[in-house]
Design a protein around this motif. Sequence first.
Motif, PDB file in Angstrom:
ATOM      1  N   PHE A 178     -16.713 -53.405 102.573  1.00 28.25           N
ATOM      2  CA  PHE A 178     -16.633 -54.629 103.350  1.00 28.25           C
ATOM      3  C   PHE A 178     -17.989 -55.114 103.829  1.00 28.25           C
ATOM      4  N   ASP A 179     -19.008 -54.280 103.771  1.00 33.29           N
ATOM      5  CA  ASP A 179     -20.300 -54.714 104.305  1.00 33.29           C
ATOM      6  C   ASP A 179     -21.343 -54.848 103.202  1.00 33.29           C
ATOM      7  N   VAL A 180     -21.590 -53.750 102.482  1.00 34.10           N
ATOM      8  CA  VAL A 180     -22.635 -53.770 101.460  1.00 34.10           C
ATOM      9  C   VAL A 180     -22.237 -54.682 100.309  1.00 34.10           C
ATOM     10  N   GLU A 181     -20.961 -54.632  99.959  1.00 33.26           N
ATOM     11  CA  GLU A 181     -20.479 -55.481  98.872  1.00 33.26           C
ATOM     12  C   GLU A 181     -20.638 -56.956  99.216  1.00 33.26           C
ATOM     13  N   ALA A 182     -20.350 -57.311 100.484  1.00 31.49           N
ATOM     14  CA  ALA A 182     -20.463 -58.716 100.906  1.00 31.49           C
ATOM     15  C   ALA A 182     -21.903 -59.200 100.790  1.00 31.49           C
ATOM     16  N   ILE A 183     -22.861 -58.305 101.091  1.00 28.99           N
ATOM     17  CA  ILE A 183     -24.269 -58.682 101.000  1.00 28.99           C
ATOM     18  C   ILE A 183     -24.628 -59.045  99.563  1.00 28.99           C
ATOM     19  N   PHE A 184     -24.069 -58.287  98.594  1.00 28.88           N
ATOM     20  CA  PHE A 184     -24.378 -58.574  97.189  1.00 28.88           C
ATOM     21  C   PHE A 184     -23.574 -59.763  96.675  1.00 28.88           C
ATOM     22  N   LEU A 185     -22.394 -59.980  97.267  1.00 26.39           N
ATOM     23  CA  LEU A 185     -21.534 -61.051  96.773  1.00 26.39           C
ATOM     24  C   LEU A 185     -22.116 -62.421  97.060  1.00 26.39           C
ATOM     25  N   VAL A 186     -22.772 -62.581  98.193  1.00 30.69           N
ATOM     26  CA  VAL A 186     -23.278 -63.906  98.564  1.00 30.69           C
ATOM     27  C   VAL A 186     -24.352 -64.385  97.582  1.00 30.69           C
TER      28      VAL A 186
ATOM     29  N   LEU B  65     -15.794 -53.693  90.395  1.00 32.26           N
ATOM     30  CA  LEU B  65     -14.624 -52.906  89.996  1.00 32.26           C
ATOM     31  C   LEU B  65     -14.646 -51.521  90.630  1.00 32.26           C
ATOM     32  N   LEU B  66     -15.845 -50.934  90.680  1.00 35.84           N
ATOM     33  CA  LEU B  66     -15.962 -49.607  91.309  1.00 35.84           C
ATOM     34  C   LEU B  66     -15.528 -49.665  92.765  1.00 35.84           C
ATOM     35  N   LEU B  67     -15.967 -50.714  93.472  1.00 32.23           N
ATOM     36  CA  LEU B  67     -15.634 -50.810  94.884  1.00 32.23           C
ATOM     37  C   LEU B  67     -14.175 -51.203  95.082  1.00 32.23           C
ATOM     38  N   ILE B  68     -13.658 -52.034  94.159  1.00 34.28           N
ATOM     39  CA  ILE B  68     -12.233 -52.394  94.271  1.00 34.28           C
ATOM     40  C   ILE B  68     -11.377 -51.155  94.074  1.00 34.28           C
ATOM     41  N   GLU B  69     -11.805 -50.296  93.171  1.00 35.22           N
ATOM     42  CA  GLU B  69     -11.094 -49.025  92.971  1.00 35.22           C
ATOM     43  C   GLU B  69     -11.086 -48.217  94.277  1.00 35.22           C
TER      44      GLU B  69
ATOM     45  N   PHE C 181     -22.111 -29.873 107.946  1.00 32.83           N
ATOM     46  CA  PHE C 181     -21.084 -30.610 108.645  1.00 32.83           C
ATOM     47  C   PHE C 181     -19.992 -31.004 107.655  1.00 32.83           C
ATOM     48  N   ARG C 182     -18.757 -30.966 108.103  1.00 32.51           N
ATOM     49  CA  ARG C 182     -17.674 -31.446 107.237  1.00 32.51           C
ATOM     50  C   ARG C 182     -17.752 -32.956 107.169  1.00 32.51           C
ATOM     51  N   SER C 183     -17.491 -33.472 105.982  1.00 30.14           N
ATOM     52  CA  SER C 183     -17.608 -34.917 105.792  1.00 30.14           C
ATOM     53  C   SER C 183     -16.333 -35.593 106.284  1.00 30.14           C
ATOM     54  N   GLN C 184     -16.152 -35.585 107.600  1.00 33.54           N
ATOM     55  CA  GLN C 184     -14.952 -36.189 108.178  1.00 33.54           C
ATOM     56  C   GLN C 184     -14.971 -37.702 108.074  1.00 33.54           C
ATOM     57  N   TYR C 185     -16.153 -38.256 107.960  1.00 35.76           N
ATOM     58  CA  TYR C 185     -16.287 -39.704 108.103  1.00 35.76           C
ATOM     59  C   TYR C 185     -16.491 -40.398 106.760  1.00 35.76           C
ATOM     60  N   TYR C 186     -16.106 -39.734 105.654  1.00 42.62           N
ATOM     61  CA  TYR C 186     -16.357 -40.350 104.355  1.00 42.62           C
ATOM     62  C   TYR C 186     -15.540 -41.622 104.174  1.00 42.62           C
ATOM     63  N   LEU C 187     -14.363 -41.655 104.829  1.00 40.51           N
ATOM     64  CA  LEU C 187     -13.535 -42.856 104.705  1.00 40.51           C
ATOM     65  C   LEU C 187     -14.233 -44.060 105.312  1.00 40.51           C
ATOM     66  N   TYR C 188     -14.863 -43.844 106.450  1.00 41.34           N
ATOM     67  CA  TYR C 188     -15.600 -44.942 107.080  1.00 41.34           C
ATOM     68  C   TYR C 188     -16.761 -45.378 106.182  1.00 41.34           C
ATOM     69  N   ALA C 189     -17.392 -44.396 105.527  1.00 44.94           N
ATOM     70  CA  ALA C 189     -18.510 -44.730 104.647  1.00 44.94           C
ATOM     71  C   ALA C 189     -18.036 -45.599 103.489  1.00 44.94           C
ATOM     72  N   ILE C 190     -16.871 -45.241 102.920  1.00 45.31           N
ATOM     73  CA  ILE C 190     -16.351 -46.013 101.786  1.00 45.31           C
ATOM     74  C   ILE C 190     -16.010 -47.431 102.225  1.00 45.31           C
ATOM     75  N   ILE C 191     -15.318 -47.547 103.362  1.00 44.42           N
ATOM     76  CA  ILE C 191     -14.898 -48.873 103.818  1.00 44.42           C
ATOM     77  C   ILE C 191     -16.101 -49.712 104.211  1.00 44.42           C
ATOM     78  N   PHE C 192     -17.123 -49.036 104.747  1.00 46.74           N
ATOM     79  CA  PHE C 192     -18.360 -49.753 105.075  1.00 46.74           C
ATOM     80  C   PHE C 192     -18.988 -50.329 103.813  1.00 46.74           C
ATOM     81  N   LEU C 193     -19.000 -49.518 102.735  1.00 46.65           N
ATOM     82  CA  LEU C 193     -19.558 -50.000 101.473  1.00 46.65           C
ATOM     83  C   LEU C 193     -18.788 -51.208 100.970  1.00 46.65           C
TER      84      LEU C 193
END
Lengths: 208, 127
Positions: free
Chosen positions: B75-83, B105-109, B61-73
């Motif tokens: 705004f969602d996964v990062e928040a879990i670690f930030l708390v 920094l990796l995620l901010i990039e 499958f073409r990775s059409q949804y990689y942008l959603y995966a990045i934004i999910f990481l």
Amino acid sequence: MNEEIDEGLRSQLQRQGVWVTSIQELYNWGRKNSIWPLQFGLACCAIEMIATAASRYDIARFGGEVFRPSPRQADLMIVAGTVTKKMAPQIVRLYNQMADPKYVIAMGACAISGGPFKQGYNVLKGIDRYIPVDVYIPGCPPRPEALLHAFMELQRKIDEQKLSGAHKATHLEAEQPSEFPVPAFGKHDLEPPANPNVFRPPAIERQS
Amino acid sequence: MTPNPYLFIVIFIGVALVFPLIPLALAWLWRRVFQPPKPGPEKNAIYECGVESLGEAQIQFRSQYYLYAIIFLIFDVEAIFLVPFAVAFVGLPVGAFIAILVFLLLLIEGLVWAWSKGCLQWGTIEH
């Protein structure tokens, strides 16, 4: 197994608390009370089929409420509605993919003969041209009671099937086919227009 | 004499093995005695709602949804670690602080990259 037990002896034993049966009776009893239909609707008859499965008519009373979305798990195909010539190959293929033993109910005028579209160019004149049909239900569309009646007739038919001997059920015969040729789209019609091994229309006798 | 407490597990495993094996053996016997198997090309074909299946199932499958995966990481996964990071911030050693900083920094990039791609705009994305 061909030797039937004396009915008087059986009832006398039953009064004493001894229940006598044969493998054939047990097999048929289990099968007829748990017929899983294929979830498959073609036209307005399907709405009646849905009503039959819903609470008011409740096909669950007869053990047929488990509509399966896969032919691998289904025992019964209810051809509910108009079979267009475009849809006929798919129906035959689905029937082929069902596991033995399998049964077919042709529901409604369209499925048994083409119904009001019989003179049309694009409707199959009865699904029994390609697959063997066990029970036919007339009606346009048949009421849910009619489908329940057909279901009970099918149960009666299953109950009478023999497990061994010369007249045993067709799915137990090694020579009897389990799948039938799928018709192909021809230039003007389906090819072949009917399967001669399956389709045996009644001969019309005209008095001269 | 009390039985070995592990005896029940042995009995349980035995029942768990025998219980499915009996119907399978009965089905096998039934096939041998009464019902001859009737496989065929149509019957064994892949179920595809009645139509013939086309092509292979194992396709890429073409990775059409990689942008959603990045934004999910971000705004969602990062928040879990930030708390938990924020809660334990005072007592953290320097190494842990640097480690979480690298992660951030990796995620901010990634966020900067997604922003420059126009992912944070409402409406259609113009590449």
